[in-house]
Write an enzyme that holds these catalytic residues in place. Structure first.
Site, PDB file in Angstrom:
ATOM      1  CE  LYS A   1      -4.331  -0.463   2.452  1.00  0.00           C
ATOM      2  NZ  LYS A   1      -4.992  -0.335   3.747  1.00  0.00           N
TER       3      LYS A   1
ATOM      4  CE  LYS B   1     -18.936   6.439  11.563  1.00  0.00           C
ATOM      5  NZ  LYS B   1     -17.867   6.554  10.669  1.00  0.00           N
TER       6      LYS B   1
ATOM      7  CB  CYS C   1     -19.750   2.192   7.480  1.00  0.00           C
ATOM      8  SG  CYS C   1     -18.196   2.657   6.739  1.00  0.00           S
TER       9      CYS C   1
HETATM   10  C1  UGA Z   1     -21.627   5.536   5.555  1.00  0.00           C
HETATM   11  C2  UGA Z   1     -22.157   6.897   6.032  1.00  0.00           C
HETATM   12  O1  UGA Z   1     -23.050   7.441   5.044  1.00  0.00           O
HETATM   13  C3  UGA Z   1     -20.999   7.869   6.272  1.00  0.00           C
HETATM   14  O2  UGA Z   1     -21.509   9.105   6.788  1.00  0.00           O
HETATM   15  C4  UGA Z   1     -20.026   7.239   7.285  1.00  0.00           C
HETATM   16  O3  UGA Z   1     -18.922   8.080   7.537  1.00  0.00           O
HETATM   17  C5  UGA Z   1     -19.530   5.912   6.718  1.00  0.00           C
HETATM   18  O4  UGA Z   1     -20.667   5.045   6.510  1.00  0.00           O
HETATM   19  C6  UGA Z   1     -18.568   5.325   7.726  1.00  0.00           C
HETATM   20  O5  UGA Z   1     -19.012   4.976   8.818  1.00  0.00           O
HETATM   21  O6  UGA Z   1     -17.365   5.316   7.474  1.00  0.00           O
HETATM   22  P1  UGA Z   1     -20.803   4.526   3.212  1.00  0.00           P
HETATM   23  O7  UGA Z   1     -20.817   3.205   3.894  1.00  0.00           O
HETATM   24  O8  UGA Z   1     -19.626   4.910   2.414  1.00  0.00           O
HETATM   25  O9  UGA Z   1     -21.014   5.714   4.291  1.00  0.00           O
HETATM   26  O10 UGA Z   1     -22.042   4.548   2.220  1.00  0.00           O
HETATM   27  P2  UGA Z   1     -23.504   5.176   2.133  1.00  0.00           P
HETATM   28  O11 UGA Z   1     -23.553   6.131   1.014  1.00  0.00           O
HETATM   29  O12 UGA Z   1     -23.966   5.660   3.431  1.00  0.00           O
HETATM   30  O13 UGA Z   1     -24.333   3.878   1.689  1.00  0.00           O
HETATM   31  C7  UGA Z   1     -24.384   2.719   2.523  1.00  0.00           C
HETATM   32  C8  UGA Z   1     -25.336   1.717   1.936  1.00  0.00           C
HETATM   33  O14 UGA Z   1     -26.684   2.171   2.069  1.00  0.00           O
HETATM   34  C9  UGA Z   1     -25.137   1.416   0.439  1.00  0.00           C
HETATM   35  O15 UGA Z   1     -25.240   0.033   0.235  1.00  0.00           O
HETATM   36  C10 UGA Z   1     -26.292   2.137  -0.227  1.00  0.00           C
HETATM   37  O16 UGA Z   1     -26.682   1.526  -1.431  1.00  0.00           O
HETATM   38  C11 UGA Z   1     -27.365   2.020   0.833  1.00  0.00           C
HETATM   39  N1  UGA Z   1     -28.399   3.068   0.736  1.00  0.00           N
HETATM   40  C12 UGA Z   1     -28.088   4.369   0.937  1.00  0.00           C
HETATM   41  C13 UGA Z   1     -29.729   2.707   0.469  1.00  0.00           C
HETATM   42  O17 UGA Z   1     -30.063   1.517   0.290  1.00  0.00           O
HETATM   43  N2  UGA Z   1     -30.688   3.683   0.413  1.00  0.00           N
HETATM   44  C14 UGA Z   1     -30.389   4.988   0.613  1.00  0.00           C
HETATM   45  O18 UGA Z   1     -31.329   5.830   0.551  1.00  0.00           O
HETATM   46  C15 UGA Z   1     -29.060   5.334   0.862  1.00  0.00           C
END
Ligand code: UGA
Length: 447
Positions: free
Chosen positions: A39, A219, A276
């Site tokens: 990495k 968080k 996450c």
């Molecule tokens: C999430 C949080 O949104 C971040 O704020 C946080 O910092 C991060 O986890 C973390 O803890 O590090 P992330 O896992 O990158 O971020 O992705 P998201 O965009 O939140 O999506 C998570 C999942 O939810 C995806 O599978 C997405 O498809 C799903 N999702 C999201 C839905 O099914 N419906 C929605 O309306 C939104």
């Protein structure tokens, strides 16, 4: 001239590398240390070890300007040369849902050893997602024991959770809705607040100052709220499917206009994946349980999410009767668009179930093919375009809402598939347009 003080980051996953490159792009000299030598070799060549929009350019620029230097497991140098050290190591799940603190403990020990022979004041900042009490009860004692010094007097300690999303992680690092600073003592919190005021100047976001445990819980509470919101709308979607003419998309749109509810994270689909939400919801449930509290609401959110992806297979079975020998086209492998990450991707249980039922699976994803190969090897076929994936298929399941899929027209399906059955697992297609031309089934759409 670089800004002072220099800053180090231990652990360069999504959070660590975006933090390091963000700080380097604002003129700080940053040391990024990780145990993974491959990495670090990539980072020192200006190549991010994972796909993240916007990161490559800024990383290459930071390396070229010598603002960022990757170190292979050199915590001592990272501490001696800098005034702040971010800890952004992984906190993987254990089988019971609680988090494994081995990387946190190892980082804290190494930082403590380095602090022992450091003369200047230094602040350690926990950025990894850790359950309430970890910074105070695990990190602090290790720092004090190894350094033979006193926290709050000889060195500082903060907990500063991150809220960045994969796929827009670098942009989220540069623009955030809020900064949360939990601090052991006022001095270390003040110093970190000054760093962020400079970092975000002139548009400084709200900065919440609090205790270490509250910062840790903010968080988890944020991620659990978003995960619950998704499971809530998926519950409404499941109800819609029983009611002819009902459409969860219109319901979510109307609900979202209520300012108390808000429109974001109300997209019904195959559920939440990624590194996450699934992990953090489980960890919060386990943490509450350890304190003697059963989080029924969160357990239900998790339960809904567990069943949601398999609905796509049930839809396919309902149409095709028997999946044995059927060719199923899968559009999308990444857990969401703009990433090649497949951790807890909803497509994994779907593909496993299809294979178990004897189906032949062909999948296409704009960037996650390599990640998928590491999981499925030759158990599935990999297409190099959406149209190639659809060729001769008996059914298509759309699992990730990549922008390029939204451009597909009904004719792309009907001209290429053997039987044009489309299951829209992410609600990206217009039902009126698609229902006229093919057998169109979608999450949350009453038939
Ligand atoms: C999430 C949080 O949104 C971040 O704020 C946080 O910092 C991060 O986890 C973390 O803890 O590090 P992330 O896992 O990158 O971020 O992705 P998201 O965009 O939140 O999506 C998570 C999942 O939810 C995806 O599978 C997405 O498809 C799903 N999702 C999201 C839905 O099914 N419906 C929605 O309306 C939104």
């Amino acid at each position: 001239m670089n800004k002072e003080p220099k800053i180090s980051v231990i652990g360069v996953g999504y959070v660590g590398l975006c933090t390091a490159v963000g700080l380097a792009s604002k003129g700080y000299h940053v040391y990024a240390s990780d145990i993974d030598s491959e990495k670090i070799a990539k980072i020192n060549k200006g190549i991010p070890p994972f796909f993240e929009p916007g990161l490559q350019e800024k990383l290459a620029e930071s390396i070229k300007k010598s603002n960022l230097e990757g170190l292979v497991n050199q915590t001592d140098k990272a501490i001696q040369q800098t005034g702040f050290t971010y800890v952004a190591v992984g906190t993987p799940s254990k089988p019971d849902g609680s988090i494994d603190l081995k990387y946190i403990k190892s980082a804290a020990k190494n930082i403590g050893k380095a602090l022992k022979h450091k003369n200047n004041y230094h602040i350690t900042i926990i950025k990894s997602t850790v359950v309430p009490g970890t910074t105070q009860n695990v990190v602090l004692p290790l720092l004090e024991r190894e350094s033979k010094k006193t926290c709050g007097k000889d060195f500082g300690l903060c907990m500063n959770p991150e809220f960045l999303r994969q796929g827009s992680a670098f942009q989220d690092t540069l623009n955030t809705d809020r900064v949360v600073i939990g601090s052991y003592d006022k001095k270390s919190g003040d110093k970190l607040e000054d760093l962020y005021k400079d970092f975000y100047s002139p548009r400084i976001p709200p900065i919440i100052r609090t205790t270490l445990s509250t910062a840790e819980l903010i968080k988890y509470a944020s991620n659990a709220m978003l995960a619950t919101k998704i499971s809530f709308i998926n519950t409404i979607a499941n109800i819609c499917e029983q009611i002819p003419g009902a459409d969860v998309k219109v319901i979510a749109q109307a609900m979202g206009l209520d300012k108390r509810i808000g429109s974001l994270f109300l997209d019904a689909g195959l559920g939440y994946g990624g590194s996450c939400f699934p992990k953090d919801v489980k960890a919060l449930i386990a943490c509450a349980k350890a304190f003697g509290y059963d989080s029924k609401l969160l357990e239900s959110a998790e339960e809904v999410n567990k069943h949601q992806p398999l609905k796509a297979v049930q839809f396919a079975k309902k149409e095709l009767k028997n999946l044995n020998g059927k060719k199923i086209a899968i559009l999308g492998l990444a857990f969401k668009p703009d990433t090649d990450d497949m951790r807890e991707a909803r497509v994994i249980p779907i593909i496993n179930q299809l294979i178990a039922e004897g189906a032949s699976v062909t999948a296409y994803d704009p960037v996650a093919k390599q990640t998928a190969y590491a999981i499925f090897q030759d158990k599935i076929q990999y297409a190099s375009s959406a149209l190639e994936c659809l060729k001769g298929a008996d059914c298509c399941i759309l699992t990730t809402e990549w922008p390029e899929f939204t451009k597909l027209k009904p004719a792309n399906f009907s001209d290429n598939m053997k039987t044009p059955i489309l299951i829209d697992g992410r609600r990206i297609f217009n039902p009126e347009e698609f229902q006229k031309k093919l057998k169109f089934i979608a999450i949350g759409l009453g038939q």
